[in-house]
Design a protein around this motif. Sequence first.
Motif, PDB file in Angstrom:
ATOM      1  N   UNK A  91       0.843  -1.201   0.000  1.00  0.00           N
ATOM      2  CA  UNK A  91       0.000   0.000   0.000  1.00  0.00           C
ATOM      3  C   UNK A  91       0.873   1.244   0.000  1.00  0.00           C
ATOM      4  N   UNK A  92       1.592   1.455  -1.082  1.00  0.00           N
ATOM      5  CA  UNK A  92       2.514   2.580  -1.153  1.00  0.00           C
ATOM      6  C   UNK A  92       1.791   3.921  -1.135  1.00  0.00           C
ATOM      7  N   UNK A  93       0.557   3.957  -1.627  1.00  0.00           N
ATOM      8  CA  UNK A  93      -0.195   5.223  -1.647  1.00  0.00           C
ATOM      9  C   UNK A  93      -0.915   5.488  -0.332  1.00  0.00           C
ATOM     10  N   UNK A  94      -1.020   4.483   0.521  1.00  0.00           N
ATOM     11  CA  UNK A  94      -1.749   4.636   1.781  1.00  0.00           C
ATOM     12  C   UNK A  94      -0.851   5.136   2.907  1.00  0.00           C
ATOM     13  N   UNK A  95       0.421   4.724   2.886  1.00  0.00           N
ATOM     14  CA  UNK A  95       1.342   5.100   3.957  1.00  0.00           C
ATOM     15  C   UNK A  95       2.488   5.929   3.388  1.00  0.00           C
ATOM     16  N   UNK A  96       2.815   7.005   4.097  1.00  0.00           N
ATOM     17  CA  UNK A  96       3.887   7.875   3.647  1.00  0.00           C
ATOM     18  C   UNK A  96       5.267   7.356   4.056  1.00  0.00           C
ATOM     19  N   UNK A  97       5.329   6.572   5.131  1.00  0.00           N
ATOM     20  CA  UNK A  97       6.611   6.067   5.620  1.00  0.00           C
ATOM     21  C   UNK A  97       6.382   4.750   6.347  1.00  0.00           C
ATOM     22  N   UNK A  98       7.491   4.121   6.694  1.00  0.00           N
ATOM     23  CA  UNK A  98       7.393   2.854   7.442  1.00  0.00           C
ATOM     24  C   UNK A  98       6.771   3.083   8.807  1.00  0.00           C
ATOM     25  N   UNK A  99       7.036   4.236   9.413  1.00  0.00           N
ATOM     26  CA  UNK A  99       6.504   4.492  10.745  1.00  0.00           C
ATOM     27  C   UNK A  99       4.994   4.651  10.709  1.00  0.00           C
ATOM     28  N   UNK A 137      -2.033  -0.666  15.677  1.00  0.00           N
ATOM     29  CA  UNK A 137      -3.449  -0.496  16.009  1.00  0.00           C
ATOM     30  C   UNK A 137      -4.246  -1.753  15.669  1.00  0.00           C
ATOM     31  N   UNK A 138      -3.909  -2.391  14.561  1.00  0.00           N
ATOM     32  CA  UNK A 138      -4.568  -3.644  14.205  1.00  0.00           C
ATOM     33  C   UNK A 138      -4.251  -4.719  15.247  1.00  0.00           C
ATOM     34  N   UNK A 139      -3.002  -4.754  15.684  1.00  0.00           N
ATOM     35  CA  UNK A 139      -2.587  -5.765  16.657  1.00  0.00           C
ATOM     36  C   UNK A 139      -3.271  -5.590  18.007  1.00  0.00           C
ATOM     37  N   UNK A 140      -3.649  -4.359  18.343  1.00  0.00           N
ATOM     38  CA  UNK A 140      -4.355  -4.124  19.593  1.00  0.00           C
ATOM     39  C   UNK A 140      -5.869  -4.168  19.412  1.00  0.00           C
ATOM     40  N   UNK A 141      -6.311  -4.598  18.217  1.00  0.00           N
ATOM     41  CA  UNK A 141      -7.739  -4.739  17.864  1.00  0.00           C
ATOM     42  C   UNK A 141      -8.488  -3.407  17.914  1.00  0.00           C
ATOM     43  N   UNK A 142      -7.764  -2.286  17.856  1.00  0.00           N
ATOM     44  CA  UNK A 142      -8.419  -0.983  17.871  1.00  0.00           C
ATOM     45  C   UNK A 142      -8.883  -0.564  16.481  1.00  0.00           C
ATOM     46  N   UNK A 143      -8.262  -1.103  15.440  1.00  0.00           N
ATOM     47  CA  UNK A 143      -8.662  -0.775  14.086  1.00  0.00           C
ATOM     48  C   UNK A 143      -8.134   0.579  13.646  1.00  0.00           C
ATOM     49  N   UNK A 144      -8.595   1.010  12.478  1.00  0.00           N
ATOM     50  CA  UNK A 144      -8.122   2.263  11.901  1.00  0.00           C
ATOM     51  C   UNK A 144      -9.189   2.813  10.969  1.00  0.00           C
ATOM     52  N   UNK A 145      -9.057   4.097  10.637  1.00  0.00           N
ATOM     53  CA  UNK A 145      -9.986   4.711   9.701  1.00  0.00           C
ATOM     54  C   UNK A 145      -9.626   4.421   8.252  1.00  0.00           C
ATOM     55  N   UNK A 146      -8.377   4.014   7.999  1.00  0.00           N
ATOM     56  CA  UNK A 146      -7.931   3.711   6.636  1.00  0.00           C
ATOM     57  C   UNK A 146      -7.730   2.212   6.494  1.00  0.00           C
ATOM     58  N   UNK A 147      -8.030   1.709   5.308  1.00  0.00           N
ATOM     59  CA  UNK A 147      -7.938   0.276   5.069  1.00  0.00           C
ATOM     60  C   UNK A 147      -7.261   0.025   3.728  1.00  0.00           C
ATOM     61  N   UNK A 148      -6.539  -1.084   3.584  1.00  0.00           N
ATOM     62  CA  UNK A 148      -5.795  -1.366   2.346  1.00  0.00           C
ATOM     63  C   UNK A 148      -6.740  -1.540   1.167  1.00  0.00           C
ATOM     64  N   UNK A 149      -6.194  -1.269  -0.019  1.00  0.00           N
ATOM     65  CA  UNK A 149      -6.971  -1.359  -1.248  1.00  0.00           C
ATOM     66  C   UNK A 149      -6.573  -2.549  -2.116  1.00  0.00           C
ATOM     67  N   UNK A 150      -5.316  -2.970  -2.055  1.00  0.00           N
ATOM     68  CA  UNK A 150      -4.867  -4.086  -2.884  1.00  0.00           C
ATOM     69  C   UNK A 150      -5.298  -5.415  -2.269  1.00  0.00           C
ATOM     70  N   UNK A 151      -5.374  -6.438  -3.107  1.00  0.00           N
ATOM     71  CA  UNK A 151      -5.750  -7.767  -2.615  1.00  0.00           C
ATOM     72  C   UNK A 151      -4.726  -8.305  -1.626  1.00  0.00           C
ATOM     73  N   UNK A 152      -3.445  -8.094  -1.923  1.00  0.00           N
ATOM     74  CA  UNK A 152      -2.397  -8.574  -1.029  1.00  0.00           C
ATOM     75  C   UNK A 152      -2.424  -7.832   0.305  1.00  0.00           C
ATOM     76  N   UNK A 153      -2.653  -6.518   0.248  1.00  0.00           N
ATOM     77  CA  UNK A 153      -2.740  -5.748   1.478  1.00  0.00           C
ATOM     78  C   UNK A 153      -3.929  -6.161   2.326  1.00  0.00           C
TER      79      UNK A 153
END
Length: 263
Positions: free
Chosen positions: A165-173, A181-197
């Motif tokens: 998801x190169x267009x979703x994240x600006x950096x590794x951080x 956030x996913x690991x703590x089950x809190x989720x996020x407002x943005x979600x991957x678009x590619x099938x692999x992501x």
Amino acid sequence: MPAGPDQGEHLTRERWELLEHLDRLTDKPMIALAFVWLALLILDFTQGLSALWQRVVSVIWVFFVLDFLLSFSVAPDKRAYLQRNWLTALSLMLPALRVLRVLRAFRALRLLRAVRSINLLRLVTTVNRSFRALGSAVQRRGLPFVVALTLMLTVVGAAGMLTFEETLFRSYWDALWWTAMIMTTMGSETWPQSSEGRFLAWLLAMYAFAVFGYITAAIASYFVGRDQDDRNEANVAQTLRDELALLRREIEGLRQDRFQGPS
């Protein structure tokens, strides 16, 4: 003379024992190489590898191939060995330099889907090898193992999400924060678009739902246990004080009887 059933079983058992002995001999070096391989994969996904590091990857891959071939040749039941190690065998089909060359060729042809699919395969096979290495390094399968595995999956999962998801994240951080956030089950407002992501995010979420409850329960149990220990220590101290006071009263009573004498 052909070997009898008993002799054949004896030879089979000896070869399995030899295989276990070889695994013990090569265990520590392979564990170290597995973690180095994982670190280089993360570096490749986030920054790319220089020519020097590509050669290091190739050398490590050769060691992995030799170790696998040695174990495969010793194993008495080849099919059973492959069934238990099929993902490892698959990972050895992706030698470092060849994969990098194929990826460059795919980029030239703009076959981005093929690039992401191969990267996903590399990610899964590398995590499988690192999981085994971590299991060997941390003998006790308890909270330390689960925490170490969760941290490892968070770090490598973030590298994978950044690649897919190169267009979703600006950096590794940014990807690392999202994965945490996913690991703590809190989720996020943005979600991957590619099938692999999406597939990687699903794997991370499934792991988080299965394990995060265990981690929080273990932490809560630790603090509850400490509170219980504190209460037990307080009760023991109070009991000792009561017994000491009772002993003092008895001693005082004996002294009074001694000084008063018989009536």
